[in-house]
Design an enzyme around this catalytic site. Sequence first.
Site, PDB file in Angstrom:
ATOM      1  N   SER A 240      14.011  46.606  48.242  1.00  0.00           N
ATOM      2  CA  SER A 240      13.017  46.320  49.554  1.00  0.00           C
ATOM      3  C   SER A 240      13.818  44.926  50.167  1.00  0.00           C
ATOM      4  O   SER A 240      13.266  44.795  51.239  1.00  0.00           O
ATOM      5  CB  SER A 240      11.685  46.086  49.202  1.00  0.00           C
ATOM      6  OG  SER A 240      11.608  45.011  48.070  1.00  0.00           O
ATOM      7  N   GLY A 241      14.640  44.195  49.465  1.00  0.00           N
ATOM      8  CA  GLY A 241      15.374  43.404  50.554  1.00  0.00           C
ATOM      9  C   GLY A 241      15.251  41.954  49.965  1.00  0.00           C
ATOM     10  O   GLY A 241      15.657  40.940  51.049  1.00  0.00           O
TER      11      GLY A 241
ATOM     12  N   HIS B 259      20.786  33.803  48.418  1.00  0.00           N
ATOM     13  CA  HIS B 259      21.971  33.780  49.671  1.00  0.00           C
ATOM     14  C   HIS B 259      21.963  32.439  50.236  1.00  0.00           C
ATOM     15  O   HIS B 259      21.069  31.536  50.214  1.00  0.00           O
ATOM     16  CB  HIS B 259      21.765  34.780  50.648  1.00  0.00           C
ATOM     17  CG  HIS B 259      20.610  34.950  51.348  1.00  0.00           C
ATOM     18  ND1 HIS B 259      20.575  34.211  52.603  1.00  0.00           N
ATOM     19  CD2 HIS B 259      19.373  35.242  51.223  1.00  0.00           C
ATOM     20  CE1 HIS B 259      19.487  34.480  53.063  1.00  0.00           C
ATOM     21  NE2 HIS B 259      18.619  35.130  52.133  1.00  0.00           N
TER      22      HIS B 259
ATOM     23  N   CYS C 152      13.116  35.795  50.417  1.00  0.00           N
ATOM     24  CA  CYS C 152      14.457  35.707  49.639  1.00  0.00           C
ATOM     25  C   CYS C 152      14.379  34.233  49.364  1.00  0.00           C
ATOM     26  O   CYS C 152      13.733  33.455  49.453  1.00  0.00           O
ATOM     27  CB  CYS C 152      15.613  35.836  50.650  1.00  0.00           C
ATOM     28  SG  CYS C 152      15.984  37.492  51.408  1.00  0.00           S
TER      29      CYS C 152
END
Length: 341
Positions: free
Chosen positions: A258-259, A263, A281
Amino acid sequence: MRLSRSVGLSAALALAGLAVTGCGGGAEAEERPAAKSSSSAPASPSPSATPVTEKPAPAAQTLTNAAKAVRPEIAPANGEKVGVGQPIALVFKQQKVSKELRAGIEGRLKVSTSPKVPGAWHWNETKGDTRVHFRPEKYWPAGTKVTLDARLAGVKLAEGTAAGGGDRTVSFTVGDSMINTVDLKAHRMTVVRNGETLRTIPISGGDESKDFQTRDGIKTILAKEGRVVMDSLSIGIPRSHPDGFYGSYDFSMRETISGEFVHAAPDNAESFGKENVSHGCIGMSTADAKWLYGLSLKGDVVQVTGSSKPKPMDRFGNGYGDWNLGWQEWLDGSALGVRTG
């Protein structure tokens, strides 16, 4: 600009069988909440010294002229080096597997390990797919060599349906133990490799005040995708909205279909170690992200703690939430129980 998810899926993620949504957004792959894991064990657990007596497998039923053949998708790929949290995963896409046939099927899935590491299969149905995953009680010991001998050619899955694609053998190696623990309250990620703490990284997680939680619990790295384009339109937020965003982010490693990613997020630098402002995230400096990316493998563990509004990691269908099941619950989903490895 705040952070979210990529526009595209890599081919390696098709195994999970879930359409992409936004980072921390979209429908859950599974409504059932994650159980407290029994896997907060040493990063490099020793193989069990308890003798294992395998339950005999019944003969698998076969179909010679099946009306339908379904080729199981298998991960990891042959020859890969993976992290200690990587399960062996077979997915029968859009196919139910009859429960009375599962013991015979498990008997055709032989896992061999060096050194010997007992484990078990676990069955799950999510969004029309049937999954059967294999894992040990605790994370794989670093350096383990694993071979799956899947002798499924012509094996009956359901009435009129057999496994297609022939018999297959997949071998892979487990790399160094990498356990990354994220404390959302402290805004820190602690990186432990082979039992040694290498670095504590200031991070920013999901903004819980806006329900952009970073999923709580144990996940694994699904793919190292490098530079990823992230667009708020993918989760229904216009780019012009105060919470909108569009941009490329480097050293991106995917945790969920789902993302959710780990990062580089240089546009959030002022928040690292201080507050959670992303759409789910885990962002960090470019220097820290580059360092972590260089050390990481698919299958490395990311354990998220410290949420004030916990949103449990999906157990199946949104990546690998396998380690959020305690060992007895894992065995409850097996037809044959512990195998010797």
